[in-house]
Design an enzyme around this catalytic site. Structure first.
Site, PDB file in Angstrom:
ATOM      1  N   HIS A 202       0.795  -1.234   0.000  1.00 50.38           N
ATOM      2  CA  HIS A 202       0.000   0.000   0.000  1.00 50.38           C
ATOM      3  C   HIS A 202       0.824   1.280   0.000  1.00 50.38           C
ATOM      4  O   HIS A 202       0.275   2.375  -0.099  1.00 50.38           O
ATOM      5  CB  HIS A 202      -0.954   0.029   1.208  1.00 50.38           C
ATOM      6  CG  HIS A 202      -0.280   0.388   2.499  1.00 50.38           C
ATOM      7  ND1 HIS A 202       0.353  -0.552   3.267  1.00 50.38           N
ATOM      8  CD2 HIS A 202      -0.131   1.566   3.136  1.00 50.38           C
ATOM      9  CE1 HIS A 202       0.863   0.037   4.336  1.00 50.38           C
ATOM     10  NE2 HIS A 202       0.592   1.325   4.279  1.00 50.38           N
TER      11      HIS A 202
HETATM   12  C1  UD1 Z   1      -1.706   5.625   5.907  1.00 52.90           C
HETATM   13  C2  UD1 Z   1      -0.405   6.107   6.543  1.00 52.90           C
HETATM   14  C3  UD1 Z   1       0.580   4.948   6.602  1.00 52.90           C
HETATM   15  C4  UD1 Z   1      -0.041   3.714   7.241  1.00 52.90           C
HETATM   16  C5  UD1 Z   1      -1.332   3.372   6.517  1.00 52.90           C
HETATM   17  C6  UD1 Z   1      -2.024   2.182   7.123  1.00 52.90           C
HETATM   18  C7  UD1 Z   1       0.096   8.489   6.151  1.00 52.90           C
HETATM   19  C8  UD1 Z   1       0.949   9.445   5.396  1.00 52.90           C
HETATM   20  N1  UD1 Z   1       0.207   7.191   5.787  1.00 52.90           N
HETATM   21  O1  UD1 Z   1      -1.405   5.297   4.548  1.00 52.90           O
HETATM   22  O2  UD1 Z   1       1.698   5.348   7.368  1.00 52.90           O
HETATM   23  O3  UD1 Z   1       0.870   2.631   7.117  1.00 52.90           O
HETATM   24  O4  UD1 Z   1      -2.213   4.500   6.581  1.00 52.90           O
HETATM   25  O5  UD1 Z   1      -3.041   1.700   6.277  1.00 52.90           O
HETATM   26  O6  UD1 Z   1      -0.631   8.902   7.017  1.00 52.90           O
HETATM   27  N2  UD1 Z   1      -8.660   5.032   1.254  1.00 52.90           N
HETATM   28  C9  UD1 Z   1      -9.953   4.549   1.135  1.00 52.90           C
HETATM   29  N3  UD1 Z   1     -10.607   4.197   2.273  1.00 52.90           N
HETATM   30  C10 UD1 Z   1     -10.062   4.306   3.498  1.00 52.90           C
HETATM   31  C11 UD1 Z   1      -8.753   4.809   3.609  1.00 52.90           C
HETATM   32  C12 UD1 Z   1      -8.065   5.162   2.485  1.00 52.90           C
HETATM   33  O7  UD1 Z   1     -10.489   4.422   0.060  1.00 52.90           O
HETATM   34  O8  UD1 Z   1     -10.729   3.966   4.492  1.00 52.90           O
HETATM   35  C13 UD1 Z   1      -7.930   5.377   0.031  1.00 52.90           C
HETATM   36  C14 UD1 Z   1      -8.113   6.793  -0.402  1.00 52.90           C
HETATM   37  O9  UD1 Z   1      -8.211   6.839  -1.773  1.00 52.90           O
HETATM   38  C15 UD1 Z   1      -6.803   7.457   0.017  1.00 52.90           C
HETATM   39  C16 UD1 Z   1      -5.810   6.323  -0.096  1.00 52.90           C
HETATM   40  O10 UD1 Z   1      -6.547   5.138   0.222  1.00 52.90           O
HETATM   41  O11 UD1 Z   1      -6.492   8.538  -0.779  1.00 52.90           O
HETATM   42  C17 UD1 Z   1      -4.671   6.447   0.834  1.00 52.90           C
HETATM   43  O12 UD1 Z   1      -5.093   6.662   2.175  1.00 52.90           O
HETATM   44  P1  UD1 Z   1      -4.202   7.584   3.148  1.00 52.90           P
HETATM   45  O13 UD1 Z   1      -4.829   7.692   4.456  1.00 52.90           O
HETATM   46  O14 UD1 Z   1      -3.801   8.825   2.441  1.00 52.90           O
HETATM   47  O15 UD1 Z   1      -2.850   6.791   3.300  1.00 52.90           O
HETATM   48  P2  UD1 Z   1      -2.561   5.251   3.459  1.00 52.90           P
HETATM   49  O16 UD1 Z   1      -1.965   4.799   2.186  1.00 52.90           O
HETATM   50  O17 UD1 Z   1      -3.709   4.463   4.006  1.00 52.90           O
END
Ligand code: UD1
Length: 353
Positions: A202
């Site tokens: 991820h």
């Molecule tokens: C975040 C953390 C990372 C952690 C990870 C655990 C930061 C910079 N990164 O990364 O350190 O290891 O969480 O999972 O804070 N999305 C959904 N549904 C959700 C959550 C996310 O669809 O419930 C999608 C969205 O399109 C979003 C993307 O995933 O833009 C990334 O989510 P984001 O919270 O930005 O970062 P993670 O990759 O989850």
């Protein structure tokens, strides 16, 4: 004390679980969910599975750029602090919720305790590394999981604020081990036999670069055992964008924490780019290939337990072969006992008004 705990992303719900319950014996806690993770499988399921207390407030910030997400959380934390007036703010790990929680608090002169402090990958192109370094430097107490983390903090002049408390994620594993579900039937349902490779991907450096993601998918299709991949929403969106189909790989929805731990423990091999999954596999003694250039969990690298690989087809295949022939190891010695209670003792001593 009145303690404001800030959580928002999947691994933070697991880390907060035991600490919240230890904290609530003697202190009042206000649990703030930032809403960084919001899908059922990324958030709600952890509250249900672990019986974590309900959040007192959800900022529902959702997805966005780093600036948007961090900024929105910062505003929400500031408003919450003004209303709740906590004596201490607790933050966990290295996400945007961690940094914004800490920053919101120190700007209002509220002390911050950082749980899982002192980890360093020394790669500032990772958003998590920026979050860790900044959060450590503005927090009043730094609760370190390992001696290596303590040394990192001392080398940055932060030794006087650091406390070695152990790793609360390992303590959670110890508590949950007796509750792990039997996954045989689910595996059969997915068409996967008892020997399999469990994969999670991820990190932005792997997902947001279409060539890297394509190389990882291609390598997974060429591995010698069936590959099971609970897919993070970021990876799923990136795969759609780049038209990557993950042929030959069993792709499933993200799992709840107990199912994930159970599958890790039974896997022949784990391939990941996650910090948490890396550590859990290491803790179970499962061979591990991490698709990253660096790791903040240096202790996993000793004794050929964790192979770091570039997102390159041949490199991944060759490290998987090495890791599979290295096989399962005895679980390493880790500091996992009484961690949540120790954290509460330290913050009580340092921060009680
Ligand atoms: C975040 C953390 C990372 C952690 C990870 C655990 C930061 C910079 N990164 O990364 O350190 O290891 O969480 O999972 O804070 N999305 C959904 N549904 C959700 C959550 C996310 O669809 O419930 C999608 C969205 O399109 C979003 C993307 O995933 O833009 C990334 O989510 P984001 O919270 O930005 O970062 P993670 O990759 O989850």
């Amino acid at each position: 004390m009145k303690v404001l705990t800030v959580v928002g992303a999947r691994p933070q719900f697991i880390k907060a679980w035991l600490v919240s319950s230890a904290l609530r014996k003697d202190h009042e806690e206000f649990l703030l969910h930032t809403g960084q993770h919001y899908d059922y499988e990324m958030s709600r399921t952890f509250f249900d599975t672990l019986e974590l207390p309900e959040p007192d407030r959800d900022l529902e910030v959702g997805s966005g750029s780093h600036g948007q997400q961090t900024g929105a959380i910062l505003v929400g934390v500031e408003q919450t602090i003004a209303e709740v007036r906590p004596d201490l703010v607790l933050v966990y790990g290295d996400t945007n919720s961690t940094l914004a929680g800490a920053l919101g608090a120190v700007k209002l002169d509220v002390p911050v305790a950082h749980i899982e402090a002192g980890l360093r990958s020394r790669d500032l192109s990772m958003p998590e590394e920026v979050n860790r370094v900044c959060t450590d430097h503005i927090s009043g107490s730094l609760l370190a999981p390992t001696q290596v983390a303590m040394e990192n903090l001392a080398s940055e002049g932060l030794g006087h604020r650091s406390h070695l408390v152990g790793d609360v994620m390992y303590e959670a594993m110890d508590v949950l081990v007796s509750q792990l579900p039997e996954m045989g039937e689910k595996l059969r349902g997915w068409g996967v036999g008892p020997d399999y490779i469990l994969v999670t991907i991820h990190r932005p450096e792997n997902t947001d670069d279409a060539d890297s993601l394509r190389a990882i998918a291609e390598a997974m299709a060429a591995l010698p055992l069936p590959v099971l991949l609970p897919m993070h929403p970021r990876t799923s969106e990136a795969s759609k964008r780049a038209q990557i189909e993950w042929k030959g790989v069993t792709v499933i929805e993200p799992l709840n924490h107990l199912e994930m731990l159970a599958l890790e423990r039974e896997a022949s091999l784990v391939v990941t780019d996650s910090g948490g999954v890396q550590k859990e596999a290491y803790r179970w003694g499962i061979p591990l290939v991490t698709i990253r250039g660096t790791t903040e969990w240096l202790e996993t690298l000793g004794d050929e337990r964790n192979y770091l690989s570039a997102p390159d087809v041949e490199a991944i295949k060759s490290y998987v072969e090495k890791a599979l022939s290295a096989g399962h190891r005895d679980p390493p010695a880790v500091l996992s006992e009484g961690v949540a209670n120790r954290i509460v003792e330290v913050v009580t001593e340092v921060h009680s008004p």
